[in-house]
Design a protein around this motif. Sequence first.
Motif, mmCIF file in Angstrom:
data_model
loop_
_atom_site.group_PDB
_atom_site.id
_atom_site.type_symbol
_atom_site.label_atom_id
_atom_site.label_comp_id
_atom_site.label_asym_id
_atom_site.label_seq_id
_atom_site.Cartn_x
_atom_site.Cartn_y
_atom_site.Cartn_z
ATOM 1 N N MET A 146 4.286 12.039 2.883
ATOM 2 C CA MET A 146 4.422 12.087 4.337
ATOM 3 C C MET A 146 3.608 10.974 4.987
ATOM 4 O O MET A 146 4.052 10.343 5.943
ATOM 5 C CB MET A 146 3.976 13.459 4.849
ATOM 6 C CG MET A 146 4.902 14.593 4.438
ATOM 7 S SD MET A 146 4.332 16.210 5.019
ATOM 8 C CE MET A 146 4.514 16.006 6.785
ATOM 9 N N VAL A 147 2.423 10.715 4.457
ATOM 10 C CA VAL A 147 1.600 9.623 4.986
ATOM 11 C C VAL A 147 2.296 8.289 4.758
ATOM 12 O O VAL A 147 2.225 7.376 5.595
ATOM 13 C CB VAL A 147 0.211 9.642 4.327
ATOM 14 C CG1 VAL A 147 -0.591 8.400 4.729
ATOM 15 C CG2 VAL A 147 -0.551 10.908 4.712
ATOM 16 N N ALA A 148 2.972 8.157 3.612
ATOM 17 C CA ALA A 148 3.632 6.888 3.276
ATOM 18 C C ALA A 148 4.673 6.492 4.310
ATOM 19 O O ALA A 148 4.963 5.301 4.488
ATOM 20 C CB ALA A 148 4.287 6.988 1.896
ATOM 21 N N GLN A 149 5.254 7.480 5.011
ATOM 22 C CA GLN A 149 6.260 7.163 6.015
ATOM 23 C C GLN A 149 5.670 6.349 7.172
ATOM 24 O O GLN A 149 6.399 5.684 7.901
ATOM 25 C CB GLN A 149 6.879 8.458 6.552
ATOM 26 C CG GLN A 149 7.637 9.266 5.511
ATOM 27 C CD GLN A 149 8.214 10.547 6.087
ATOM 28 O OE1 GLN A 149 8.757 10.566 7.186
ATOM 29 N NE2 GLN A 149 8.091 11.631 5.346
ATOM 30 N N ARG A 150 4.358 6.402 7.348
ATOM 31 C CA ARG A 150 3.712 5.657 8.430
ATOM 32 C C ARG A 150 3.476 4.210 8.048
ATOM 33 O O ARG A 150 3.138 3.390 8.913
ATOM 34 C CB ARG A 150 2.384 6.321 8.781
ATOM 35 C CG ARG A 150 2.526 7.786 9.218
ATOM 36 C CD ARG A 150 1.162 8.372 9.615
ATOM 37 N NE ARG A 150 1.283 9.740 10.054
ATOM 38 C CZ ARG A 150 0.263 10.494 10.474
ATOM 39 N NH1 ARG A 150 -0.965 9.949 10.516
ATOM 40 N NH2 ARG A 150 0.446 11.729 10.845
ATOM 41 N N PHE A 151 3.601 3.893 6.753
ATOM 42 C CA PHE A 151 3.380 2.533 6.309
ATOM 43 C C PHE A 151 4.685 1.757 6.346
ATOM 44 O O PHE A 151 5.632 2.094 5.635
ATOM 45 C CB PHE A 151 2.824 2.507 4.885
ATOM 46 C CG PHE A 151 1.394 2.901 4.748
ATOM 47 C CD1 PHE A 151 0.378 1.965 4.913
ATOM 48 C CD2 PHE A 151 1.051 4.219 4.486
ATOM 49 C CE1 PHE A 151 -0.950 2.325 4.790
ATOM 50 C CE2 PHE A 151 -0.267 4.587 4.365
ATOM 51 C CZ PHE A 151 -1.282 3.650 4.522
ATOM 52 N N LYS A 152 4.755 0.752 7.164
ATOM 53 C CA LYS A 152 5.879 -0.158 7.076
ATOM 54 C C LYS A 152 5.710 -1.008 5.819
ATOM 55 O O LYS A 152 4.600 -1.250 5.351
ATOM 56 C CB LYS A 152 5.955 -1.052 8.314
ATOM 57 C CG LYS A 152 6.282 -0.295 9.593
ATOM 58 C CD LYS A 152 6.422 -1.250 10.764
ATOM 59 C CE LYS A 152 6.783 -0.484 12.031
ATOM 60 N NZ LYS A 152 6.950 -1.401 13.200
ATOM 61 N N VAL A 153 6.830 -1.442 5.265
ATOM 62 C CA VAL A 153 6.761 -2.236 4.049
ATOM 63 C C VAL A 153 6.138 -3.579 4.399
ATOM 64 O O VAL A 153 6.744 -4.392 5.096
ATOM 65 C CB VAL A 153 8.142 -2.437 3.420
ATOM 66 C CG1 VAL A 153 8.006 -3.109 2.073
ATOM 67 C CG2 VAL A 153 8.856 -1.102 3.277
ATOM 68 N N GLN A 154 4.938 -3.789 3.912
ATOM 69 C CA GLN A 154 4.277 -5.053 4.167
ATOM 70 C C GLN A 154 3.509 -5.455 2.912
ATOM 71 O O GLN A 154 2.994 -4.632 2.199
ATOM 72 C CB GLN A 154 3.338 -4.968 5.374
ATOM 73 C CG GLN A 154 2.254 -3.885 5.232
ATOM 74 C CD GLN A 154 1.411 -3.797 6.477
ATOM 75 O OE1 GLN A 154 1.831 -4.208 7.558
ATOM 76 N NE2 GLN A 154 0.206 -3.298 6.338
ATOM 77 N N VAL A 155 3.480 -6.735 2.661
ATOM 78 C CA VAL A 155 2.847 -7.259 1.466
ATOM 79 C C VAL A 155 1.796 -8.266 1.881
ATOM 80 O O VAL A 155 2.128 -9.271 2.538
ATOM 81 C CB VAL A 155 3.868 -7.908 0.508
ATOM 82 C CG1 VAL A 155 3.159 -8.504 -0.698
ATOM 83 C CG2 VAL A 155 4.908 -6.889 0.079
ATOM 84 N N ARG A 191 0.821 -1.214 0.000
ATOM 85 C CA ARG A 191 0.000 0.000 0.000
ATOM 86 C C ARG A 191 0.853 1.262 0.000
ATOM 87 O O ARG A 191 0.476 2.279 -0.596
ATOM 88 C CB ARG A 191 -0.928 -0.003 1.210
ATOM 89 C CG ARG A 191 -2.070 -1.015 1.124
ATOM 90 C CD ARG A 191 -2.872 -1.028 2.404
ATOM 91 N NE ARG A 191 -2.078 -1.510 3.543
ATOM 92 C CZ ARG A 191 -2.508 -1.522 4.794
ATOM 93 N NH1 ARG A 191 -3.730 -1.080 5.083
ATOM 94 N NH2 ARG A 191 -1.741 -1.979 5.759
ATOM 95 N N GLY A 192 1.993 1.220 0.649
ATOM 96 C CA GLY A 192 2.836 2.402 0.701
ATOM 97 C C GLY A 192 3.320 2.864 -0.663
ATOM 98 O O GLY A 192 3.542 4.064 -0.883
ATOM 99 N N PHE A 193 3.466 1.942 -1.594
ATOM 100 C CA PHE A 193 3.922 2.288 -2.938
ATOM 101 C C PHE A 193 2.985 3.297 -3.589
ATOM 102 O O PHE A 193 3.428 4.240 -4.267
ATOM 103 C CB PHE A 193 4.015 1.015 -3.781
ATOM 104 C CG PHE A 193 4.322 1.254 -5.241
ATOM 105 C CD1 PHE A 193 5.601 1.572 -5.654
ATOM 106 C CD2 PHE A 193 3.311 1.162 -6.185
ATOM 107 C CE1 PHE A 193 5.879 1.797 -6.998
ATOM 108 C CE2 PHE A 193 3.576 1.377 -7.522
ATOM 109 C CZ PHE A 193 4.862 1.695 -7.928
ATOM 110 N N TYR A 194 1.696 3.133 -3.371
ATOM 111 C CA TYR A 194 0.716 3.995 -4.027
ATOM 112 C C TYR A 194 0.615 5.363 -3.366
ATOM 113 O O TYR A 194 0.010 6.282 -3.944
ATOM 114 C CB TYR A 194 -0.645 3.299 -4.044
ATOM 115 C CG TYR A 194 -0.594 2.010 -4.833
ATOM 116 C CD1 TYR A 194 -0.633 2.020 -6.222
ATOM 117 C CD2 TYR A 194 -0.431 0.780 -4.186
ATOM 118 C CE1 TYR A 194 -0.550 0.838 -6.939
ATOM 119 C CE2 TYR A 194 -0.353 -0.404 -4.900
ATOM 120 C CZ TYR A 194 -0.407 -0.363 -6.276
ATOM 121 O OH TYR A 194 -0.304 -1.543 -6.995
#
Length: 408
Positions: A397-406, A224-227
Amino acid sequence: MLRLFMRGFAELFTVHPRLALFPLAAVATSGFGQTFFISAFGGELRAAFGLSHTAYGALYSGATVLAAWLLFRFGSLADRWELGRAVKLAVLVLAAGCLVIGLAPGPAVLGLGFVLIRFGGQGFIAHLGMTTAARYFAAARGKAVALAAGGIPLAEALLPPAAIFLIARGDWRWPWLAAALVLLLLILPLLRFLSREAPPVATAAQGPGGKVRQFTRTEVLRDRGFYFLLPAVLATPFVATAVLFHQAAIAEERGWALELLAGAFVVFALGHFATLVIAGPLVDRLSAARALPLALLPMAAGQVLLAAFAGSWVPFCYLGLLGISIGLATTAGGTIWADRYGVLHLGAIRSLVHAAIIIATALAPLFAGVILDSRLGVGELALLMAGLGLGGAALAMVAQRFKVQVEP
């Protein structure tokens, strides 16, 4: 400034001195397939083949979109092929495109030439340069990407003037034929020489750049962070292409002389290059994830100035701020994917992102043209561009809250 630039990046040459120059040379080579070089031939190409502005633009945009698909399809070769072999393919495609354009008898063949130079130039060879910088210099990745990005202003300074010089002394076909010879006889041997130090991709994935999990492109598409990051990476090339492509129309509505605009472009180039001097160390210190939102703020501020004021000082300010954003966003955007997803499949991942950038730059002139042709004007267009920049920064900035998870 050049001495300061090289001194700040000296550490890159301690491990792989020749390889450190490869990304710079490869990205500079992409200039033969970049819009700033091709635009020098716009009038001659339209006259030679009887193309209207709309037909010429449609032919070019269509070729650019097809080139983006080719890059998406073949960009993973950067992960699977030895670097020298991939370089050979890229330069041969680019040289073939230059030759096809130089010998084109009609619009259809011209379109084929556009596909080849956009894929081989703006697409594949630039992709190889930026991927190499991010893959093999993990300890100073931001500096390596910034040095690679310096190839664009280098090409901007050399290629369009050379093309104009040759056009003025002969036929418009001469520069394309000369470009094919230069690519085959000088640039290809140089790039292959510089690429000989490249270790296997698996070796890079086991080094400092391999500390994070090595994600595949399919896994990245499920993150999700990619988007949230992708709009921030696309914002600067989209806005820059839209604004620069329609610069004459903007100047006409604001009442600016072309001579004033020429001086403003000097400030734009200086802002771009000067930012590259500090962007690499800044990204290495802050991290690409934190630097990316900041990169979009100067551009947004410049667009607000363009919307609110029409004084003769405005083009210097908004183009200078745009140059600053390009320098910082290119460095942060070129670094963030290796930081987040590892380097083993970086070629496949970056080809996805680079293809998206190419499509965005193909659509940007059309989007801006529709705005300018409607009842809206430069002010409204500039506010829309500022909104895209601020929106991209917020998402990053919001993406920084997403840990890389698949998710499976």
